[in-house]
Scaffold this active site. Structure first.
Site, PDB file in Angstrom:
ATOM      1  CE1 TYR A  30      49.116 -29.643 -44.959  1.00  0.00           C
ATOM      2  CE2 TYR A  30      48.995 -28.350 -46.972  1.00  0.00           C
ATOM      3  CZ  TYR A  30      48.371 -28.969 -45.900  1.00  0.00           C
ATOM      4  OH  TYR A  30      47.018 -28.913 -45.773  1.00  0.00           O
TER       5      TYR A  30
ATOM      6  CD  GLU B 272      48.828 -33.946 -44.088  1.00  0.00           C
ATOM      7  OE1 GLU B 272      48.940 -35.115 -44.494  1.00  0.00           O
ATOM      8  OE2 GLU B 272      47.900 -33.190 -44.420  1.00  0.00           O
TER       9      GLU B 272
ATOM     10  CG  ASP C 264      41.623 -31.027 -20.656  1.00  0.00           C
ATOM     11  OD1 ASP C 264      42.569 -30.215 -20.722  1.00  0.00           O
ATOM     12  OD2 ASP C 264      40.548 -30.883 -21.272  1.00  0.00           O
TER      13      ASP C 264
ATOM     14  CB  THR D 129      45.352 -24.743 -23.744  1.00  0.00           C
ATOM     15  OG1 THR D 129      45.517 -24.316 -22.385  1.00  0.00           O
ATOM     16  CG2 THR D 129      43.933 -25.231 -23.961  1.00  0.00           C
TER      17      THR D 129
ATOM     18  CE  LYS E 109      41.937 -22.616 -21.988  1.00  0.00           C
ATOM     19  NZ  LYS E 109      40.912 -23.630 -21.682  1.00  0.00           N
TER      20      LYS E 109
ATOM     21  NE  ARG F  12      43.821 -17.855 -28.882  1.00  0.00           N
ATOM     22  CZ  ARG F  12      43.158 -18.011 -27.733  1.00  0.00           C
ATOM     23  NH1 ARG F  12      42.411 -19.075 -27.534  1.00  0.00           N
ATOM     24  NH2 ARG F  12      43.236 -17.097 -26.794  1.00  0.00           N
TER      25      ARG F  12
HETATM   26  C1  LIG Z   1      40.078 -24.336 -22.522  1.00  0.00           C
HETATM   27  C2  LIG Z   1      39.911 -25.789 -22.351  1.00  0.00           C
HETATM   28  C3  LIG Z   1      39.885 -26.648 -23.459  1.00  0.00           C
HETATM   29  C4  LIG Z   1      39.801 -26.158 -24.874  1.00  0.00           C
HETATM   30  O1  LIG Z   1      40.870 -25.441 -25.321  1.00  0.00           O
HETATM   31  P1  LIG Z   1      40.784 -24.732 -26.753  1.00  0.00           P
HETATM   32  O2  LIG Z   1      42.189 -24.309 -27.001  1.00  0.00           O
HETATM   33  O3  LIG Z   1      39.839 -23.619 -26.624  1.00  0.00           O
HETATM   34  O4  LIG Z   1      40.332 -25.742 -27.740  1.00  0.00           O
HETATM   35  C5  LIG Z   1      39.823 -28.014 -23.231  1.00  0.00           C
HETATM   36  N1  LIG Z   1      39.779 -28.505 -21.982  1.00  0.00           N
HETATM   37  C6  LIG Z   1      39.778 -27.712 -20.900  1.00  0.00           C
HETATM   38  C7  LIG Z   1      39.717 -28.325 -19.546  1.00  0.00           C
HETATM   39  C8  LIG Z   1      39.831 -26.329 -21.052  1.00  0.00           C
HETATM   40  O5  LIG Z   1      39.795 -25.549 -19.973  1.00  0.00           O
END
Ligand SMILES: *Cc1c(COP(=O)(O)O)cnc(C)c1O
Length: 468
Positions: free
Chosen positions: A61, A63, A238, A267, A270, A276
């Site tokens: 843990y 936090e 994002d 993320t 990707k 992940r």
């Molecule tokens: C994939 C994605 C997310 C979410 O990611 P997770 O890891 O599935 O929670 C958020 N914003 C954008 C633009 C994404 O393409």
């Protein structure tokens, strides 16, 4: 010990407890190896990234943040988190990196609450002359809670390629914020900056969100910042989908969000090709609030995943990753060109990032039919809305395809052209018989499967990794 032995002996340990789980893990490798993965948001992490996750760091843990934990005994977690953050700062040229978010959605929640805290909560505390929320009177607290729930966000519309977390009602972001959307130009399909500016002037959002999941073009973040500044909004980008292209220096200058945005979320699994997870980058003004992510909106950090993030970020700092990122984009272009040459209709007429959005109405199909027919032929894609989609968000009219995963396997532009041919073959051979139903001409699935198996055999996944 070789990678094969490492994974094999790990699986043997699992098999001794629950053999079905060991089998599912092994089966997943076979499935990944055999499928033509064109999901734009997926990739294949390296053995080093995968192995960094399977250990006792998971048992701790931690936090809080580095050096300021709510639990004792966190020195190794501090080491891991510091190294991951150090790599993230260096890779992206960011002032601050927060590597705890468990996913992209979690990273966005951290960012939203950091901005709300900085711009709504902190001023309210100052005005009331108190240091923290527990010191507010009941009346002041009630007022602050109402204010926190009454803020505005402007983001890209879902059908133009935005993400559910950018203020849409089914998601918590839509319940937290009063949201408006900007979209793309109906003629060109391109992001319409003038319309964004107009919407921002009229709506005056607290947060202007840029970033997308299904927009096949680049964004000028300098213009987005200018718009944010003009209306006093915080610019949040994002980059979940295209972080690998930023890391790999394909997106530089105005296309690199980091120097332009107040806060950037991503993320790590990707195009960045890590485990992940998620991360947040920000300038100095937001550091204190971002670092409160856990336990503000996040559960305890996942130290084993932060270890894997550190490994992936280290991998992304070597020159080969730049080659990879460039090949991802070159491959997407080759895929788009191959589709266009065969007569497919593409949203915006092409791509200059890692993804292509096929408008399958050109084949007389819904996205749902196209996705299923392609899967019958062993091609994994996902259906996706297109701008002003006539079939709505469930059936859709688009198929989104991306190149990060197959580029990791070493597929090149020639291979992408071959894949464009396979996609076109399946879509042409599909006859709609209902909104979700269709028939695929005899023999097509088998022929396409055989040809993609040949192509994949030329580009083995995890070459040298043998579980038997
Ligand atoms: C994939 C994605 C997310 C979410 O990611 P997770 O890891 O599935 O929670 C958020 N914003 C954008 C633009 C994404 O393409």
């Amino acid at each position: 010990m070789s990678e094969s032995e490492a994974f094999r002996s790990g699986l043997d340990v699992v098999r001794a407890v629950e053999p079905r789980i060991a089998d599912a893990i092994a089966q997943e490798l076979d499935d990944q190896r055999e499928s033509l993965k064109l999901i734009a948001s997926e990739n294949y992490a390296s053995p080093a990234v995968l192995l960094a996750m399977g250990n006792w760091l998971s048992d701790k843990y931690a936090e809080g943040t580095i050096g300021r934990r709510f639990y004792a005994g966190c020195r190794n977690v501090d080491t891991v988190e510091s190294i991951a953050a150090e790599h993230a700062r260096a890779l992206f040229g960011a002032e601050h990196a927060y590597v705890q978010p468990h996913s992209g959605i979690d990273a966005n929640l951290v960012a939203f609450w950091a901005v709300l805290a900085q711009r709504v909560e902190v001023p309210a505390l100052e005005q009331a002359g108190v240091r923290q929320v527990n010191d507010l009177t009941e009346a002041d607290w009630a007022t602050l809670r109402r204010e926190l729930g009454d803020q505005r966000m402007l983001g890209m519309s879902l059908d133009a390629g935005g993400h559910l977390t950018h203020g849409f009602r089914p998601n918590i972001s839509g319940k937290m914020f009063d949201q408006r959307s900007y979209g793309t130009d109906p003629e060109t399909g391109l992001l319409d900056y003038a319309a964004v500016r107009e919407a921002a002037r009229e709506f005056r959002p607290l947060i202007l969100v840029a970033g997308y999941s299904a927009y096949p073009r680049r964004v000028d973040f300098a213009i987005m910042r200018e718009i944010a500044d003009e209306v006093g909004a915080t610019l949040m980008v994002d980059m979940a989908h295209f972080a690998g292209l930023v890391a790999g220096k394909v997106f530089t200058g105005n296309e690199d969000p980091v120097p332009h945005a107040h806060i950037v979320t991503s993320t790590t699994h990707k195009s960045l090709r890590g485990p992940r997870g998620g991360l947040v980058l920000c300038d100095s003004g937001l550091v204190d609030q971002v670092d409160r992510g856990c336990p503000m909106v996040l559960g305890g950090p996942l130290p084993h995943v932060m270890a894997a993030k550190a490994v992936a970020l280290a991998e992304a700092r070597v020159p080969e990753f730049r080659d990879y990122a460039q090949r991802v984009v070159d491959n997407a272009r080759a895929l788009a060109d191959g589709l266009l040459r065969r007569g497919a209709r593409l949203v915006t007429g092409g791509t200059d990032n890692h993804l292509v959005l096929i408008d399958v109405s050109g084949y007389g199909l819904t996205g749902r039919q196209a996705e299923s027919a392609l899967l019958d032929a062993g091609i994994v894609t996902n259906r996706n809305a297109i701008p002003r989609d006539p079939n709505g968000a469930w059936y859709t009219t688009g198929i989104r395809v991306g190149t990060p995963a197959l580029t990791t396997r070493g597929v090149d532009a020639t291979g992408m052209d071959e894949i464009a041919g396979l996609l076109d073959t399946v879509l042409r051979a599909t006859t709609p018989t209902g909104k979700a139903r269709y028939t695929l001409a005899d023999g097509v699935a088998e022929r396409v499967r055989a040809r993609s198996a040949e192509l994949l055999a030329r580009h083995p996944l995890y070459p040298g990794l043998d579980l038997r």
